[in-house]
Write an enzyme that holds these catalytic residues in place. Structure first.
Site, PDB file in Angstrom:
ATOM      1  N   GLY A 164     -35.627 -68.540  13.907  1.00 31.56           N
ATOM      2  CA  GLY A 164     -35.286 -67.428  14.793  1.00 31.56           C
ATOM      3  C   GLY A 164     -35.280 -67.817  16.253  1.00 31.56           C
ATOM      4  O   GLY A 164     -35.693 -68.917  16.621  1.00 31.56           O
ATOM      5  N   ASP A 165     -34.753 -66.915  17.056  1.00 29.67           N
ATOM      6  CA  ASP A 165     -34.750 -67.056  18.520  1.00 29.67           C
ATOM      7  C   ASP A 165     -33.979 -68.269  19.025  1.00 29.67           C
ATOM      8  O   ASP A 165     -34.378 -68.922  19.989  1.00 29.67           O
ATOM      9  CB  ASP A 165     -36.197 -67.068  19.041  1.00 29.67           C
TER      10      ASP A 165
ATOM     11  N   GLY B 261     -30.915 -67.923  20.085  1.00 30.25           N
ATOM     12  CA  GLY B 261     -29.899 -67.407  21.005  1.00 30.25           C
ATOM     13  C   GLY B 261     -28.723 -66.857  20.217  1.00 30.25           C
ATOM     14  O   GLY B 261     -27.581 -66.941  20.643  1.00 30.25           O
ATOM     15  N   LYS B 262     -29.040 -66.272  19.047  1.00 30.12           N
ATOM     16  CA  LYS B 262     -27.983 -65.724  18.188  1.00 30.12           C
ATOM     17  C   LYS B 262     -27.232 -64.604  18.878  1.00 30.12           C
ATOM     18  O   LYS B 262     -26.055 -64.415  18.630  1.00 30.12           O
ATOM     19  CB  LYS B 262     -28.589 -65.168  16.885  1.00 30.12           C
TER      20      LYS B 262
ATOM     21  N   ASN C 183     -37.510 -56.095  13.864  1.00 26.62           N
ATOM     22  CA  ASN C 183     -38.282 -57.341  14.028  1.00 26.62           C
ATOM     23  C   ASN C 183     -37.478 -58.344  14.843  1.00 26.62           C
ATOM     24  O   ASN C 183     -38.036 -59.231  15.481  1.00 26.62           O
ATOM     25  CB  ASN C 183     -38.669 -57.940  12.660  1.00 26.62           C
TER      26      ASN C 183
ATOM     27  N   GLY D 221     -35.062 -59.756  17.893  1.00 33.82           N
ATOM     28  CA  GLY D 221     -34.976 -59.527  19.333  1.00 33.82           C
ATOM     29  C   GLY D 221     -33.947 -60.469  19.900  1.00 33.82           C
ATOM     30  O   GLY D 221     -34.123 -61.674  19.877  1.00 33.82           O
TER      31      GLY D 221
ATOM     32  N   GLN E 158     -33.154 -62.850  12.383  1.00 31.01           N
ATOM     33  CA  GLN E 158     -34.022 -63.914  11.859  1.00 31.01           C
ATOM     34  C   GLN E 158     -33.272 -65.227  11.627  1.00 31.01           C
ATOM     35  O   GLN E 158     -32.395 -65.551  12.420  1.00 31.01           O
ATOM     36  CB  GLN E 158     -34.755 -63.463  10.583  1.00 31.01           C
TER      37      GLN E 158
ATOM     38  N   THR F 130     -42.302 -59.155  20.419  1.00 29.83           N
ATOM     39  CA  THR F 130     -43.750 -58.936  20.511  1.00 29.83           C
ATOM     40  C   THR F 130     -44.380 -59.601  21.731  1.00 29.83           C
ATOM     41  O   THR F 130     -45.569 -59.424  21.977  1.00 29.83           O
ATOM     42  CB  THR F 130     -44.452 -59.480  19.243  1.00 29.83           C
TER      43      THR F 130
ATOM     44  N   GLY G 178     -27.263 -72.829  29.334  1.00 31.09           N
ATOM     45  CA  GLY G 178     -27.928 -71.790  30.120  1.00 31.09           C
ATOM     46  C   GLY G 178     -27.707 -70.455  29.458  1.00 31.09           C
ATOM     47  O   GLY G 178     -26.866 -70.324  28.566  1.00 31.09           O
TER      48      GLY G 178
HETATM   49  P1  GDP Z   1     -32.087 -64.641  19.101  1.00 34.11           P
HETATM   50  O1  GDP Z   1     -33.210 -63.908  18.510  1.00 34.11           O
HETATM   51  O2  GDP Z   1     -31.607 -65.774  18.271  1.00 34.11           O
HETATM   52  O3  GDP Z   1     -30.952 -63.750  19.539  1.00 34.11           O
HETATM   53  O4  GDP Z   1     -32.649 -65.333  20.427  1.00 34.11           O
HETATM   54  P2  GDP Z   1     -33.607 -64.676  21.559  1.00 34.11           P
HETATM   55  O5  GDP Z   1     -32.785 -63.775  22.400  1.00 34.11           O
HETATM   56  O6  GDP Z   1     -34.847 -64.153  20.969  1.00 34.11           O
HETATM   57  O7  GDP Z   1     -34.009 -65.989  22.358  1.00 34.11           O
HETATM   58  C1  GDP Z   1     -33.052 -66.837  22.920  1.00 34.11           C
HETATM   59  C2  GDP Z   1     -33.217 -66.871  24.454  1.00 34.11           C
HETATM   60  O8  GDP Z   1     -32.511 -67.990  24.944  1.00 34.11           O
HETATM   61  C3  GDP Z   1     -32.644 -65.678  25.182  1.00 34.11           C
HETATM   62  O9  GDP Z   1     -33.510 -65.367  26.243  1.00 34.11           O
HETATM   63  C4  GDP Z   1     -31.294 -66.159  25.693  1.00 34.11           C
HETATM   64  O10 GDP Z   1     -30.890 -65.509  26.891  1.00 34.11           O
HETATM   65  C5  GDP Z   1     -31.599 -67.602  25.963  1.00 34.11           C
HETATM   66  N1  GDP Z   1     -30.465 -68.527  25.817  1.00 34.11           N
HETATM   67  C6  GDP Z   1     -29.422 -68.479  24.955  1.00 34.11           C
HETATM   68  N2  GDP Z   1     -28.648 -69.580  25.070  1.00 34.11           N
HETATM   69  C7  GDP Z   1     -29.238 -70.352  26.037  1.00 34.11           C
HETATM   70  C8  GDP Z   1     -28.942 -71.640  26.602  1.00 34.11           C
HETATM   71  O11 GDP Z   1     -27.985 -72.309  26.235  1.00 34.11           O
HETATM   72  N3  GDP Z   1     -29.811 -72.103  27.557  1.00 34.11           N
HETATM   73  C9  GDP Z   1     -30.892 -71.385  27.983  1.00 34.11           C
HETATM   74  N4  GDP Z   1     -31.691 -71.908  28.910  1.00 34.11           N
HETATM   75  N5  GDP Z   1     -31.189 -70.182  27.467  1.00 34.11           N
HETATM   76  C10 GDP Z   1     -30.388 -69.684  26.512  1.00 34.11           C
HETATM   77  P1  IMO Z   2     -34.738 -62.947  15.723  1.00 33.61           P
HETATM   78  O1  IMO Z   2     -33.601 -62.177  15.101  1.00 33.61           O
HETATM   79  C1  IMO Z   2     -38.534 -64.980  15.200  1.00 33.61           C
HETATM   80  C2  IMO Z   2     -41.131 -63.575  11.943  1.00 33.61           C
HETATM   81  C3  IMO Z   2     -42.447 -62.947  12.364  1.00 33.61           C
HETATM   82  C4  IMO Z   2     -43.311 -63.364  11.183  1.00 33.61           C
HETATM   83  C5  IMO Z   2     -42.353 -63.245  10.002  1.00 33.61           C
HETATM   84  C6  IMO Z   2     -42.473 -61.948   9.223  1.00 33.61           C
HETATM   85  O2  IMO Z   2     -35.072 -62.529  17.106  1.00 33.61           O
HETATM   86  O3  IMO Z   2     -34.554 -64.422  15.568  1.00 33.61           O
HETATM   87  P2  IMO Z   2     -41.712 -59.466   9.772  1.00 33.61           P
HETATM   88  O4  IMO Z   2     -42.139 -58.521  10.868  1.00 33.61           O
HETATM   89  O5  IMO Z   2     -40.247 -59.753   9.754  1.00 33.61           O
HETATM   90  O6  IMO Z   2     -42.226 -59.055   8.422  1.00 33.61           O
HETATM   91  O7  IMO Z   2     -42.481 -60.857  10.109  1.00 33.61           O
HETATM   92  O8  IMO Z   2     -41.048 -63.355  10.547  1.00 33.61           O
HETATM   93  N1  IMO Z   2     -39.938 -62.980  12.557  1.00 33.61           N
HETATM   94  C7  IMO Z   2     -39.236 -63.545  13.550  1.00 33.61           C
HETATM   95  N2  IMO Z   2     -39.455 -64.666  14.261  1.00 33.61           N
HETATM   96  N3  IMO Z   2     -37.433 -64.255  15.453  1.00 33.61           N
HETATM   97  C8  IMO Z   2     -37.167 -63.143  14.719  1.00 33.61           C
HETATM   98  O9  IMO Z   2     -36.012 -62.460  14.839  1.00 33.61           O
HETATM   99  C9  IMO Z   2     -38.111 -62.709  13.755  1.00 33.61           C
HETATM  100  N4  IMO Z   2     -38.183 -61.671  12.891  1.00 33.61           N
HETATM  101  C10 IMO Z   2     -39.291 -61.858  12.161  1.00 33.61           C
HETATM  102  O10 IMO Z   2     -42.906 -63.487  13.577  1.00 33.61           O
HETATM  103  O11 IMO Z   2     -43.682 -64.714  11.303  1.00 33.61           O
HETATM  104 MG    MG Z   3     -35.142 -63.299  18.969  1.00 34.36          MG
END
Ligand code: GDP
Ligand code: IMO
Ligand code: MG
Length: 413
Positions: free
Chosen positions: A2-3, A5-6, A28, A30, A213, A290, A405
């Site tokens: 996860g996270d 930058g989807k 869940n 973000g 996720q 969170t 970025g």
């Molecule tokens: P997601 O859950 O996969 O949508 O990712 P999140 O939004 O939780 O976390 C990704 C973070 O990386 C966000 O704050 C984006 O604005 C940031 N982001 C996305 N692409 C890039 C990149 O190429 N470089 C940097 N520095 N940040 C990025």
């Molecule tokens: P995005 O879409 C990162 C993790 C939680 C925990 C596990 C189970 O932003 O990538 P849950 O509340 O889903 O039952 O928790 O999954 N988790 C994530 N970790 N990014 C997410 O979403 C997540 N959604 C759930 O931290 O370990």
């Molecule tokens: Mg996220």
């Protein structure tokens, strides 16, 4: 995990797509999206909600916390974003207050074995769906049925809450009243979204199915039990939207130039040293949902290849390359050493082996210069290009976009 930058990928594709559909998970997730100087965080709404020409859809595979849904709609409307195009599946399940309660109490009872969930009621809502005692969006429009379903769902839960967890019982009427308060506002958004999307495809429209996720949080293909309770992988896009597999043309995986994880569970390349802290600080690796600090580590090519396989990836979007600009040497995990001394370059078959897997690294020289202004692949320093090419060779599918970025234009196509 996860996270990656989807959120940015649907945003980048905005003018090429007609529908953007969330197909799994709930709040869940973000996703942070940066457009010009504005930063938006969405948890439940599809990222496409920010693009005026796109119709955002919440598919049947999603679990919906209605308070969060309307909170997010209100927040975006206050910031001048038009959310009136939003469509919600009649078959999506609803997260009720008892799901949140059970999520939190359940985690407390697991003690050291806890999963580190987001506490949003995701697991309990999906459990009810599978146990066939869930409440669906369409049930909100039939009060008698709604009451029956909530009553049925609460009967065993109240026994559990009172007798095992030492908590107060939850009152059916209070839950029904709360859910009914949303019904009127929700009704105009609700449709048979499988029909809607298949009709759109028949017309030649482009539909993007957006995951929450990640592969290793997928309930089937992830690091079970340290996973979320839905199918975040590409197969889930079909079941979670009502579109058949024969209609999927492309599978885009978003992967970060290093790795992060929130919550508990194995993570072979995790760095618990100064480099890990450096990735966290430079990459701003704190949860969008969170606020928890994310665990950070190097890129794991074994996992990338695994993700390419289980999703049938056609191309990768590599994000956050800019975060690595401050390192002299950048290790990449190319295999695992197991306790018996053997070295493997695929995901081990068992969780026990994965828990004890030690990363085998190949090291790449850093570039140590700011790349955030690069706009084409050839603008990148030689060592950055070499790093990308090496990752691409190891990861099992071509890279179509490189992120340097958070902004929309900081993407090399
Ligand atoms: P997601 O859950 O996969 O949508 O990712 P999140 O939004 O939780 O976390 C990704 C973070 O990386 C966000 O704050 C984006 O604005 C940031 N982001 C996305 N692409 C890039 C990149 O190429 N470089 C940097 N520095 N940040 C990025
Ligand atoms: P995005 O879409 C990162 C993790 C939680 C925990 C596990 C189970 O932003 O990538 P849950 O509340 O889903 O039952 O928790 O999954 N988790 C994530 N970790 N990014 C997410 O979403 C997540 N959604 C759930 O931290 O370990
Ligand atoms: Mg996220």
């Amino acid at each position: 995990w996860g996270d990656e930058g989807k959120g940015k990928a649907p945003d980048l594709l905005g003018d090429q797509i007609d529908y953007c559909v969330r197909f799994n998970g709930g709040n869940n997730a973000g996703h942070t999206i940066v457009i010009e100087d504005e930063k938006y965080a969405v948890h439940l709404l599809p990222s496409g909600v920010l693009t005026p020409s796109v119709t955002p859809v919440i598919g049947n595979g999603v679990v919906i916390d209605l308070g969060v849904l309307f909170g997010e709609i209100d927040m975006l409307q206050q910031r001048g974003i038009d959310t009136s195009r939003l469509i919600v599946s009649a078959n999506a399940h609803v997260i009720a207050s008892y799901h949140r309660t059970i999520d939190k109490v359940g985690e407390r009872f697991l003690g050291k074995a806890k999963i580190g969930t987001t506490g949003r009621g995701i697991g309990p809502a999906y459990s009810d769906k599978m146990s066939r005692v869930g409440v669906r969006v369409q049930d909100l429009f039939d009060e008698k049925i709604l009451r029956q379903k909530v009553e049925g769902a609460l009967l065993p839960k109240n026994q559990l809450l009172v007798k095992i967890y030492n908590r107060a019982a939850i009152d059916t009427s209070a839950v029904v009243t709360e859910l009914l308060e949303y019904a009127e506002r929700l009704q105009p958004m609700v449709q048979d979204t499988s029909l809607l999307l298949n009709n759109a495809l028949d017309r030649g429209d482009t539909v993007l199915l957006e995951a929450g996720q990640a592969t290793l949080l997928d309930v089937d293909h992830g690091t079970y039990p340290f996973v979320t309770s839905s199918n975040a992988t590409a197969g889930g896009a079909c079941t979670g939207s009502g579109i058949g597999p024969t209609r999927i043309e492309r599978v885009i995986a978003v992967v970060k130039a290093y790795t992060t994880r929130v919550g508990a569970g194995p993570f072979p390349t995790e760095l618990e040293d100064a480099d890990g802290e450096k990735l966290r600080v430079i990459g701003a690796e704190f949860g969008t949902t969170t606020g928890r600090p994310r665990r950070c580590g190097w890129y794991d090519a074994v996992i990338a290849r695994y993700a390419a396989r289980v999703n049938g990836v056609t191309d990768f979007v590599l994000t956050k390359l800019d975060v690595l600009s401050d390192f002299d040497t950048i290790p990449v995990c190319v295999g695992y050493r197991l306790p018996d001394g053997s070295v493997i370059d695929e995901m081990p078959m068992t969780q026990t082996d994965f828990h004890h897997a030690h990363p085998v690294y190949e090291e790449f020289p850093g570039w140590r210069e700011d790349i955030s202004e690069a706009r084409e692949f050839d603008d990148l320093p030689k060592n950055a290009r070499k790093y990308i090419e090496a990752l691409q060779d190891m990861s099992g599918a071509p890279f179509s976009v490189i992120g340097v970025g958070p902004a929309r234009d900081q993407s090399l196509l």
